[in-house]
Design a protein around this motif. Structure first.
Motif, mmCIF file in Angstrom:
data_model
loop_
_atom_site.group_PDB
_atom_site.id
_atom_site.type_symbol
_atom_site.label_atom_id
_atom_site.label_comp_id
_atom_site.label_asym_id
_atom_site.label_seq_id
_atom_site.Cartn_x
_atom_site.Cartn_y
_atom_site.Cartn_z
ATOM 1 N N MET A 37 -1.323 0.291 10.249
ATOM 2 C CA MET A 37 -2.365 1.013 9.532
ATOM 3 C C MET A 37 -2.472 0.415 8.134
ATOM 4 S SD MET A 37 -2.882 5.073 8.841
ATOM 5 C CE MET A 37 -3.383 5.460 10.487
ATOM 6 N N ILE A 38 -3.682 -0.023 7.778
ATOM 7 C CA ILE A 38 -3.901 -0.617 6.469
ATOM 8 C C ILE A 38 -5.138 0.015 5.828
ATOM 9 C CG2 ILE A 38 -2.783 -2.821 6.977
ATOM 10 C CD1 ILE A 38 -5.468 -4.045 7.489
ATOM 11 N N PRO A 39 -5.192 0.033 4.498
ATOM 12 C CA PRO A 39 -6.363 0.585 3.819
ATOM 13 C C PRO A 39 -7.632 -0.207 4.172
ATOM 14 C CG PRO A 39 -4.557 0.290 2.282
ATOM 15 C CD PRO A 39 -4.155 -0.364 3.559
ATOM 16 N N ARG A 40 -8.769 0.474 4.217
ATOM 17 C CA ARG A 40 -10.047 -0.149 4.591
ATOM 18 C C ARG A 40 -10.375 -1.347 3.688
ATOM 19 N NH1 ARG A 40 -15.056 1.145 7.169
ATOM 20 N NH2 ARG A 40 -14.147 3.058 7.967
ATOM 21 N N LYS A 41 -10.145 -1.211 2.393
ATOM 22 C CA LYS A 41 -10.458 -2.293 1.454
ATOM 23 C C LYS A 41 -9.647 -3.552 1.781
ATOM 24 C CE LYS A 41 -11.035 -3.048 -3.473
ATOM 25 N NZ LYS A 41 -10.924 -2.460 -4.793
ATOM 26 N N GLU A 42 -8.375 -3.368 2.085
ATOM 27 C CA GLU A 42 -7.508 -4.490 2.441
ATOM 28 C C GLU A 42 -7.938 -5.090 3.782
ATOM 29 O OE1 GLU A 42 -2.798 -5.206 3.433
ATOM 30 O OE2 GLU A 42 -3.355 -3.523 2.155
ATOM 31 N N PHE A 43 -8.309 -4.233 4.741
ATOM 32 C CA PHE A 43 -8.752 -4.697 6.060
ATOM 33 C C PHE A 43 -10.000 -5.568 5.943
ATOM 34 C CE2 PHE A 43 -11.404 -4.112 9.855
ATOM 35 C CZ PHE A 43 -10.539 -4.599 10.831
ATOM 36 N N MET B 175 -10.506 6.141 6.005
ATOM 37 C CA MET B 175 -10.104 5.476 4.765
ATOM 38 C C MET B 175 -9.060 4.414 5.063
ATOM 39 S SD MET B 175 -11.697 6.216 2.076
ATOM 40 C CE MET B 175 -10.633 5.599 0.801
ATOM 41 N N ASP B 176 -8.223 4.691 6.047
ATOM 42 C CA ASP B 176 -7.262 3.709 6.553
ATOM 43 C C ASP B 176 -7.725 3.292 7.940
ATOM 44 O OD1 ASP B 176 -5.557 3.925 4.326
ATOM 45 O OD2 ASP B 176 -4.581 5.676 5.184
ATOM 46 N N ILE B 177 -7.429 2.057 8.303
ATOM 47 C CA ILE B 177 -7.822 1.536 9.607
ATOM 48 C C ILE B 177 -6.559 1.159 10.362
ATOM 49 C CG2 ILE B 177 -9.062 -0.312 10.785
ATOM 50 C CD1 ILE B 177 -11.147 -0.088 8.698
ATOM 51 N N ARG B 178 -6.442 1.648 11.600
ATOM 52 C CA ARG B 178 -5.296 1.292 12.440
ATOM 53 C C ARG B 178 -5.758 0.238 13.428
ATOM 54 N NH1 ARG B 178 -0.279 3.164 13.460
ATOM 55 N NH2 ARG B 178 -0.598 5.104 12.356
#
Length: 65
Positions: A46-52, A32-35
């Motif tokens: 680490m940022i949320p997938r949608k923001e990434f 759900m989060d991407i590092r």
């Protein structure tokens, strides 16, 4: 807008560069989060997938599976 397919250990370019001046990031965690880790100074974020998916510009290197 096309859906960008990214995976673990891919090298990506973001729309804005990191303060160290490098714009290459390595994907080191998916969920759900991407590092992502800066290729220049090894700082990780680490940022949320949608923001990434909104901030990614292109995939530079696809990791071979």
């Amino acid at each position: 807008m096309e859906q960008k397919e990214f995976g673990l250990h891919d090298i990506v370019e973001m729309k804005k560069p990191h303060p160290c001046g490098i714009n290459r990031w390595k994907v080191i965690r998916l969920g759900m989060d991407i590092r992502i880790k800066c290729e220049g100074c090894d700082h990780s974020v680490m940022i949320p997938r949608k923001e990434f998916t909104r901030k990614i510009k292109k995939i530079l290197v696809k990791h071979a599976e």
